[in-house]
Design an enzyme around this catalytic site. Structure first.
Site, PDB file in Angstrom:
ATOM      1  N   ASN A  41       0.830  -1.223   0.000  1.00  0.00           N
ATOM      2  CA  ASN A  41       0.000   0.000   0.000  1.00  0.00           C
ATOM      3  C   ASN A  41       0.860   1.267   0.000  1.00  0.00           C
ATOM      4  O   ASN A  41       0.335   2.359   0.119  1.00  0.00           O
ATOM      5  CB  ASN A  41      -0.955   0.009   1.203  1.00  0.00           C
ATOM      6  CG  ASN A  41      -0.213   0.129   2.523  1.00  0.00           C
ATOM      7  OD1 ASN A  41       1.018   0.126   2.545  1.00  0.00           O
ATOM      8  ND2 ASN A  41      -0.934   0.243   3.617  1.00  0.00           N
ATOM      9  N   TYR A 154       2.297  -2.349  17.714  1.00  0.00           N
ATOM     10  CA  TYR A 154       3.226  -3.164  16.920  1.00  0.00           C
ATOM     11  C   TYR A 154       3.560  -4.459  17.660  1.00  0.00           C
ATOM     12  O   TYR A 154       3.352  -5.559  17.135  1.00  0.00           O
ATOM     13  CB  TYR A 154       4.484  -2.346  16.656  1.00  0.00           C
ATOM     14  CG  TYR A 154       5.509  -3.025  15.777  1.00  0.00           C
ATOM     15  CD1 TYR A 154       5.324  -3.127  14.404  1.00  0.00           C
ATOM     16  CD2 TYR A 154       6.696  -3.533  16.321  1.00  0.00           C
ATOM     17  CE1 TYR A 154       6.285  -3.722  13.596  1.00  0.00           C
ATOM     18  CE2 TYR A 154       7.653  -4.129  15.511  1.00  0.00           C
ATOM     19  CZ  TYR A 154       7.453  -4.215  14.153  1.00  0.00           C
ATOM     20  OH  TYR A 154       8.413  -4.809  13.345  1.00  0.00           O
TER      21      TYR A 154
END
Ligand code: NAD
Length: 329
Positions: A41, A154
């Protein structure tokens, strides 16, 4: 790039293939004779990273976000999931998207893998160990992670992704492998990604002060990208699959001050070193135990830090992007 030990003309999906590690992996897979479908992306990756092989007849670049169900419209044999911003400023910019990428994105790719009867490799991270209480870290260490801190999107996202991979494995739904990657560096790192090697090199080359967080006595291990890519490809192809995650990284341990001194010496820079407060949840020590990778894959890193740094410095020195280096964190 090293040649893979396996040269089958499989169709391989590399999610996050326009990023730092992903672009080197795409290149190595092409050199090994595979067809490569790179999906990205472009959140932190760039078309420039894949420019050198973008027109290769076995390469296809697909613009897409793995948070959406993904099907390339052709059979696939291997799926590498490297999609996820890896540096703190980038993954913290939109923490919910980071978590979504790790959880929903990984699930979408596992579904693709299952539909194709393919094999899946998850790029996990040493961050699953958090601020570790044991050194070096073996795969059996379950970690010391703050699940509510700014790095949790994360660290916990990657932990959730690992959990899903092993659920798929236990249920017999997919052949999966999980690599716990330790700090890796090399050409094509994002020059402003806030990671230590790129920060210090860009600061040295542009004559700005080298920023060290804390007193610089914290240690890190640094793996050169070609070594890491070789480890990923070996892990993907080893048979039978390991029944747990495998650490991949360079066990050489250096203090941050050591690294800064080496960068200053190798760039010939006269930049001063400045000290800043340690960010929240920053680990004090990080070093992989790679015994399992050596035993299972016959793998160990071959590129010494000095040699890898020389290649990385050479890359950044050539990059026109250094002109924009004023925003280096
Ligand atoms: P990177 O940021 O350069 O690459 C990540 C790539 O994923 C980029 O191209 C980005 O645009 C793409 N991406 C992000 N979210 C996406 C989404 N939702 N859909 C599609 N593409 C998306 O980082 P990197 O250093 O190349 O890291 C690659 C992988 O390896 C990451 O999963 C990271 O967690 C893992 N890892 C890297 C290191 C390291 O030291 N480089 C260490 C541990 C783990």
């Amino acid at each position: 790039m090293p040649k893979s030990t396996i040269g089958r003309p499989d169709t391989v999906v590399v999610a996050g293939g326009a990023g730092f590690l992903g672009s080197h992996l795409c290149e190595a897979l092409l050199m090994a004779g595979h067809r490569v479908l790179c999906v990205d992306n472009f959140l932190t990756g760039t078309k420039a990273n894949v420019e050198a092989f973008a027109s290769h007849r076995r390469f296809r670049l697909i613009a897409g976000d793995i948070c959406q169900p993904f099907d390339p419209g052709e059979p696939v044999d291997r799926v590498y999931n490297l999609a996820c911003a890896a540096s703190p400023p980038h993954y913290q910019a939109d923490p919910v998207h980071t978590m979504r990428t790790c959880v929903v994105g990984t699930l979408n790719l596992l579904e693709l893998t299952e539909r194709n009867g393919a094999r899946f490799l998850q790029a996990s991270t040493s961050e699953v160990y958090g601020d570790p209480e044991i050194h070096p870290q073996t795969e059996s260490y379950t970690g010391h992670v703050n699940c509510t801190g700014p790095r949790a999107c994360y660290d916990e996202g990657k932990r959730a992704a690992e959990a899903m991979c092993f659920d798929y494995l236990r249920a017999g739904r997919a052949d999966i492998r999980v690599a716990r990657i330790f700090n890796t560096y090399g050409p094509r790192m994002h020059p402003r990604d806030g990671r230590i090697v790129s920060n210090l090199i860009v600061q040295a080359l542009t004559g700005r002060p080298l920023t060290i967080y804390g007193d610089g006595s914290q240690t890190r291990s640094f793996c050169f990208v070609s070594d890491l890519v070789e480890g990923l490809m070996r892990l993907m192809e080893v048979d039978p699959a390991p029944d747990g995650p495998v650490n991949l990284g360079n066990p050489g341990e250096f203090t941050v001050i050591d690294l800064a001194s080496m960068v200053l010496e190798m760039t010939g820079s006269r930049s001063p070193i400045v000290f800043r407060p340690l960010p929240e949840d920053d680990p004090k020590r990080r070093r992989p135990d790679i015994g399992l990778a050596t035993e299972l894959l016959g793998w160990r890193p071959a590129v010494p830090l000095r040699k890898g740094l020389a290649a990385t410095i050479h890359h950044f020195a050539r990059e026109a992007v250094l002109e924009e280096g004023a925003t280096v964190p």
